[in-house]
Design a protein around this motif. Structure first.
Motif, PDB file in Angstrom:
ATOM      1  N   ILE A 190       1.428   6.451  -6.991  1.00 38.40           N
ATOM      2  CA  ILE A 190       0.406   7.166  -7.486  1.00 38.40           C
ATOM      3  C   ILE A 190       0.833   8.751  -7.404  1.00 38.40           C
ATOM      4  N   ALA A 191       1.609   9.236  -6.286  1.00 36.68           N
ATOM      5  CA  ALA A 191       2.371  10.489  -6.141  1.00 36.68           C
ATOM      6  C   ALA A 191       2.981  10.864  -7.380  1.00 36.68           C
ATOM      7  N   ARG A 192       3.703   9.971  -7.679  1.00 38.16           N
ATOM      8  CA  ARG A 192       4.803  10.199  -8.667  1.00 38.16           C
ATOM      9  C   ARG A 192       4.073  10.508 -10.123  1.00 38.16           C
ATOM     10  N   ILE A 193       3.051   9.328 -10.522  1.00 38.18           N
ATOM     11  CA  ILE A 193       2.277   9.736 -11.588  1.00 38.18           C
ATOM     12  C   ILE A 193       1.580  10.842 -11.512  1.00 38.18           C
ATOM     13  N   ALA A 231       0.900  -1.318   0.058  1.00 43.00           N
ATOM     14  CA  ALA A 231       0.015  -0.031  -0.067  1.00 43.00           C
ATOM     15  C   ALA A 231       0.685   1.330  -0.059  1.00 43.00           C
ATOM     16  N   GLU A 232       2.053   1.171   0.773  1.00 38.32           N
ATOM     17  CA  GLU A 232       2.779   2.443   0.815  1.00 38.32           C
ATOM     18  C   GLU A 232       3.577   2.422  -0.437  1.00 38.32           C
ATOM     19  N   TRP A 233       3.826   1.654  -1.378  1.00 37.80           N
ATOM     20  CA  TRP A 233       4.532   1.645  -2.303  1.00 37.80           C
ATOM     21  C   TRP A 233       3.647   2.241  -3.290  1.00 37.80           C
ATOM     22  N   GLU A 249       6.325  12.771 -12.395  1.00 39.52           N
ATOM     23  CA  GLU A 249       7.769  12.137 -12.435  1.00 39.52           C
ATOM     24  C   GLU A 249       7.930  10.805 -13.127  1.00 39.52           C
ATOM     25  N   LEU A 250       6.984  10.352 -13.353  1.00 36.45           N
ATOM     26  CA  LEU A 250       7.199   8.810 -13.984  1.00 36.45           C
ATOM     27  C   LEU A 250       6.806   9.219 -15.665  1.00 36.45           C
TER      28      LEU A 250
END
Length: 187
Positions: free
Chosen positions: A171-174, A164-166, A178-179
């Motif tokens: 999601i934040a990177r998307i 879940a943390e990963w 950043e991705l």
């Protein structure tokens, strides 16, 4: 799912419950589903496995229990051979169990096939599913039992929380761009 004790993954858990105390098959089924609600073990499977374990000499009847108007139930206990089989399975499975590739990991490999805006929504759906599984396992914990009795639940909870943390970080990177995202229709 295999219904012979030799091949069935429920066997280790059933033997483990019988290490704690002798039980009749119905009590085993109830205990199995209370301790491991995510398994959804069927009573018929448990009865069949107990019969297979008895035929293999791993468990033996120790008596009959009858409560009220309920039918008499044969209580089974682990035999010396069952104890040896149980210990060997614990050793072997800790040493040799393969990390399985899940359908999630397979699909994750192609996340870029989704639209950049859709991917976080789909991943949030996964987070909701993980939250439900985590809550279910947390609810299965019995504070009256020593931690070692349900150590595997702690391990699975750790894995689910880490996943879940990963996913939250992904999601934040998307969302932050950043991705790098492939061109539509290409992964």
């Amino acid at each position: 799912m295999p219904l012979t004790a030799v091949d069935n993954p429920l066997t280790l858990r059933l033997l483990g419950l019988l290490v704690e105390q002798p039980m009749h098959p119905y009590a085993l089924a109830v205990a199995l589903n209370e301790r491991y609600p995510y398994l959804h073990a069927k009573n018929g499977s448990v009865y069949t496995l107990v019969r297979s374990m008895a035929e293999a000499g791993w468990v033996a009847p120790t008596g009959v229990e009858q409560m009220g108007n309920r039918p008499a139930r044969t209580v089974y206990a682990l035999t010396d051979q069952g104890w040896d089989v149980f210990q060997e399975r614990v050793r072997r499975q800790i040493r040799e169990a393969k990390v399985t590739t899940s359908a999630f990991v397979d699909a994750l490999a192609y996340l870029g096939a989704l639209d950049r805006a859709e991917a976080p929504r789909v991943l949030r759906g996964r987070l909701e599913s993980l939250a439900e599984r985590i809550a279910e396992l947390e609810g299965a914990s019995d504070p009256g039992l020593p931690e070692i009795t349900m150590i595997e639940v702690g391990f699975v909870l750790h894995q689910l929380r880490a996943e879940a943390e990963w996913i939250r970080a992904l999601i934040a990177r998307i969302d932050l761009g950043e991705l790098a995202w492939p061109a539509k229709g290409r992964t």
